[in-house]
Design a protein around this motif. Structure first.
Motif, short mmCIF file in Angstrom:
data_model
loop_
_atom_site.label_atom_id
_atom_site.label_comp_id
_atom_site.label_asym_id
_atom_site.label_seq_id
_atom_site.Cartn_x
_atom_site.Cartn_y
_atom_site.Cartn_z
N UNK A 227 0.69 -1.00 -0.42
CA UNK A 227 -0.06 -0.22 0.10
C UNK A 227 0.85 1.42 -0.21
N UNK A 228 1.97 0.97 0.85
CA UNK A 228 2.36 1.93 0.63
C UNK A 228 3.46 2.41 -1.10
N UNK A 229 3.94 1.31 -1.51
CA UNK A 229 4.30 1.84 -2.65
C UNK A 229 3.16 2.66 -3.93
N UNK A 230 1.56 1.72 -3.86
CA UNK A 230 0.88 2.09 -4.64
C UNK A 230 0.35 3.87 -3.96
N UNK A 231 0.79 4.62 -2.93
CA UNK A 231 0.55 5.74 -2.92
C UNK A 231 1.93 6.15 -3.19
N UNK B 79 4.92 17.13 1.16
CA UNK B 79 3.53 16.72 2.17
C UNK B 79 3.19 15.31 2.26
N UNK B 80 2.10 14.66 0.46
CA UNK B 80 1.93 13.35 0.65
C UNK B 80 2.72 12.04 1.38
N UNK B 81 4.01 12.14 0.88
CA UNK B 81 5.29 11.53 0.88
C UNK B 81 5.02 11.09 2.47
N UNK B 82 5.26 12.46 3.20
CA UNK B 82 6.17 12.52 4.42
C UNK B 82 4.98 11.12 5.59
N UNK B 83 3.50 11.96 4.58
CA UNK B 83 2.23 11.40 6.04
C UNK B 83 2.42 10.05 5.21
N UNK B 84 2.19 9.70 3.94
CA UNK B 84 2.59 7.61 3.74
C UNK B 84 3.17 7.35 4.71
N UNK B 85 4.25 8.35 4.74
CA UNK B 85 5.51 7.47 5.61
C UNK B 85 5.39 6.75 6.61
N UNK B 86 4.23 8.02 7.67
CA UNK B 86 4.70 7.67 8.96
C UNK B 86 2.91 6.80 9.18
N UNK C 26 12.53 7.20 -3.62
CA UNK C 26 13.00 5.87 -4.36
C UNK C 26 13.57 4.88 -2.49
N UNK C 27 14.05 6.29 -1.93
CA UNK C 27 14.99 5.89 -0.29
C UNK C 27 13.10 5.16 0.26
N UNK C 28 12.43 6.47 0.45
CA UNK C 28 11.04 5.47 0.79
C UNK C 28 10.70 3.85 1.31
N UNK C 29 10.59 4.12 -0.28
CA UNK C 29 10.73 2.44 -0.78
C UNK C 29 11.74 1.30 -0.85
N UNK C 30 13.05 1.77 -1.10
CA UNK C 30 14.26 1.05 -0.39
C UNK C 30 13.68 0.63 0.73
N UNK D 125 2.16 9.84 -5.97
CA UNK D 125 2.58 10.58 -5.92
C UNK D 125 3.59 11.15 -6.98
N UNK D 126 3.99 10.28 -7.33
CA UNK D 126 5.09 10.10 -8.56
C UNK D 126 4.22 10.82 -10.07
N UNK D 127 2.94 10.87 -10.45
CA UNK D 127 2.21 10.82 -11.11
C UNK D 127 1.30 11.41 -11.13
N UNK D 128 1.21 12.06 -9.72
CA UNK D 128 0.28 13.15 -9.46
C UNK D 128 1.22 14.59 -9.31
N UNK D 129 2.45 14.55 -9.49
CA UNK D 129 3.49 15.08 -8.99
C UNK D 129 3.44 15.71 -10.70
N UNK D 130 4.18 15.11 -11.40
CA UNK D 130 4.59 14.93 -12.60
C UNK D 130 3.39 15.49 -13.05
N UNK D 131 1.33 14.83 -13.07
CA UNK D 131 0.81 15.62 -14.19
C UNK D 131 0.43 17.30 -13.55
N UNK D 132 1.07 17.06 -12.65
CA UNK D 132 0.31 18.99 -11.85
C UNK D 132 0.97 19.49 -12.70
N UNK D 133 2.63 19.79 -12.20
CA UNK D 133 3.77 20.64 -12.90
C UNK D 133 2.90 20.88 -14.23
N UNK D 134 2.96 19.73 -14.94
CA UNK D 134 3.31 20.15 -16.67
C UNK D 134 2.81 21.35 -16.50
#
Length: 233
Positions: free
Chosen positions: A6-10, A75-82, A207-211, A14-23
């Motif tokens: 479930x962490x990897x799903x998040x 922020x999403x990444x930090x919350x996902x880690x917690x 990558x580090x969080x998933x690792x 996050x990666x897809x959201x960031x790429x699409x949102x900044x485009x």
């Protein structure tokens, strides 16, 4: 429950959201730089005597918008880690005790869970390939973006707490980081580097969080087997 799954799903989201949102914001900047429509002709009332290029305000605003997107991604990444650590509490059947909560207050939740999980997995983390300095900066960046510097400035700069511990922060403007280092790398200076999220730095953090999740996941079966052996009469 499979916390790592479930962490990897998040993190994937996050990666897809960031790429699409900044485009769209990066596209505005690209069109301004290339002088493409609707930024081909100077805007009405543009006065070249001021020495600024046309559409500078729009370019800066697009850059600020992309940074706000980056803040939300971190922020999403930090919350996902917690949330991942909280899920591990259920899987590994533990809770942060008084000592752990003290560590949270002094060094943050990553340090507290690292101590608690290290005891359960019977590891001192010496053979763990994860860059905990990067993971810690995710949390620090998340906290920092919640507190702006000034009403007139949308961006934020790294605070002394981060710069004292991480003198080469991954979320930093390269030019400002170099200037700060050249000036003596004083954590309390007013020219502290701006907190800047990029595709590369966010990707590094993910990558580090998933690792970390992968490394812990591989060791959970042995930890559960040891517990079962201890508890079996």
């Amino acid at each position: 429950m499979d916390p790592a799954f479930f962490l990897r799903r998040r993190t994937g989201f996050i990666a897809r959201y960031y790429a699409a949102a900044i485009a769209p914001f990066r596209e505005i900047q690209r069109k301004i730089d290339a002088e493409e429509s609707p930024y081909k002709a100077p805007p009405p009332l543009f006065d070249p005597e001021y020495g600024e290029p046309p559409y500078l305000e729009q370019w800066i605003e697009a850059d600020e918008a992309s940074q706000v997107v980056g803040w939300s991604a971190v922020s999403l990444l930090s919350d996902s880690l917690k949330l991942y650590f909280k899920a591990l509490e259920q899987v590994l059947q533990f809770q942060l005790g008084a000592e752990g909560k003290t560590i949270v207050k002094k060094a943050g939740f990553v340090a507290a869970y690292r101590t608690a999980i290290g005891e359960i997995l019977d590891t001192d983390w010496a053979n763990c390939p994860v860059r905990f300095d990067v993971i810690e900066q995710v949390v620090l960046a998340r906290n920092r973006t919640q507190h702006g510097d000034h009403l007139s400035i949308l961006g934020v700069r790294h605070d002394s707490t981060t710069l004292e511990k991480h003198q080469n922060p991954i979320f930093a403007n390269d030019n400002e980081l170099k200037m700060w280092v050249d000036e003596g790398a004083d954590p309390d200076t007013w020219i502290a580097p701006q907190l800047e999220i990029t595709t590369v730095s966010l990707g590094t953090a993910i990558v580090e969080v998933e690792k970390l999740a992968f490394w812990i996941d591989k060791r959970i079966p042995d930890a559960m087997a040891r517990r079962h052996k201890r508890e079996t009469p």
